[in-house]
Design a protein around this motif. Structure first.
Motif, PDB file in Angstrom:
ATOM      1  N   ASP A   1      27.479  33.132 -12.083  1.00 53.09           N
ATOM      2  CA  ASP A   1      27.041  32.311 -11.470  1.00 53.09           C
ATOM      3  C   ASP A   1      26.066  33.076 -10.021  1.00 53.09           C
ATOM      4  O   ASP A   1      25.000  32.443  -9.492  1.00 53.09           O
ATOM      5  CB  ASP A   1      27.918  31.445 -10.626  1.00 53.09           C
TER       6      ASP A   1
ATOM      7  N   LEU B   1      21.966  32.442  -9.781  1.00 52.73           N
ATOM      8  CA  LEU B   1      21.788  33.188  -7.984  1.00 52.73           C
ATOM      9  C   LEU B   1      20.685  34.089  -7.653  1.00 52.73           C
ATOM     10  O   LEU B   1      20.119  33.381  -7.226  1.00 52.73           O
ATOM     11  CB  LEU B   1      22.745  32.690  -6.784  1.00 52.73           C
TER      12      LEU B   1
ATOM     13  N   ARG C   1      17.700  32.920  -8.698  1.00 52.64           N
ATOM     14  CA  ARG C   1      16.409  31.975  -8.529  1.00 52.64           C
ATOM     15  C   ARG C   1      15.600  32.799  -7.269  1.00 52.64           C
ATOM     16  O   ARG C   1      15.076  31.579  -7.084  1.00 52.64           O
ATOM     17  CB  ARG C   1      17.652  30.841  -7.851  1.00 52.64           C
TER      18      ARG C   1
END
Length: 137
Positions: free
Chosen positions: A119, A123, A126
Motif C-alpha cells: 500500500d 502511494l 502515485r
C-alpha cells in the motif's frame, strides 16, 4: 538484613589495607582497623538496601568488577580517609541484562505487514518526487 558475601568482605578488607598504607588525614589508628572494617562491611549491607530499596543481594558476577573500580577510583582521588558512603555513591548502576530477542511474527502478521508495504509503495508511486518537481522534470 542483606548479608555481605565473603568475596565482598575480603575486597573491603583489602581496600582498607591499601587505604591505610596511604596514611591519609583522618586515618583510623592501627589498633582500630578491625572495628573500622566491621563498620565498613555493615555499611555495605545498609548500602545494598539503600541502593535498591532492600531488594539487592550482592552478586559477584554483577557487582565485583564495579565495586573494585569504585574502590580504585576512591583511592586514587582520596585526600582524606574515605567513608563508606563515598564508595557506595561511586558504584553506579549494574549493567543491564541483555535484551530478549523480538518475538517471531506470525504468518498473519507478516501478511499484514507485506500488504501495508505494498500500500505504501503504491502511494509513493502515485506522487511525484520533490526533487523532480523542483527541477522541472
Amino acid at each position: 538484613m542483606v548479608a555481605v558475601p565473603d568475596w565482598l568482605a575480603n575486597d573491603v578488607l583489602s581496600f582498607l589495607q591499601r587505604a591505610f598504607t596511604l596514611r591519609l588525614p583522618g586515618s583510623p589508628p592501627q589498633d582500630s582497623l578491625q572495628a573500622t572494617a566491621a563498620t565498613w562491611i555493615e555499611s555495605m549491607e545498609i548500602g545494598a538496601r539503600s541502593i535498591h530499596g532492600g531488594s539487592l543481594h550482592w552478586d559477584r558476577a554483577a557487582d565485583q568488577v564495579r565495586i573494585a573500580q569504585a574502590m580504585k577510583d576512591l583511592l586514587r582521588e582520596a585526600e582524606r580517609w574515605p567513608v563508606p558512603a563515598q564508595l557506595i555513591k561511586r558504584l553506579g548502576a549494574r549493567d543491564s541484562p541483555p535484551a530478549l530477542p523480538a518475538p517471531p511474527l506470525s504468518e498473519e502478521q507478516m501478511a499484514r505487514n507485506r500488504a501495508r508495504i505494498q500500500d505504501l509503495l503504491a502511494l509513493v508511486g502515485r506522487g511525484s518526487h520533490p526533487k523532480e518537481k523542483s527541477n522541472g522534470t
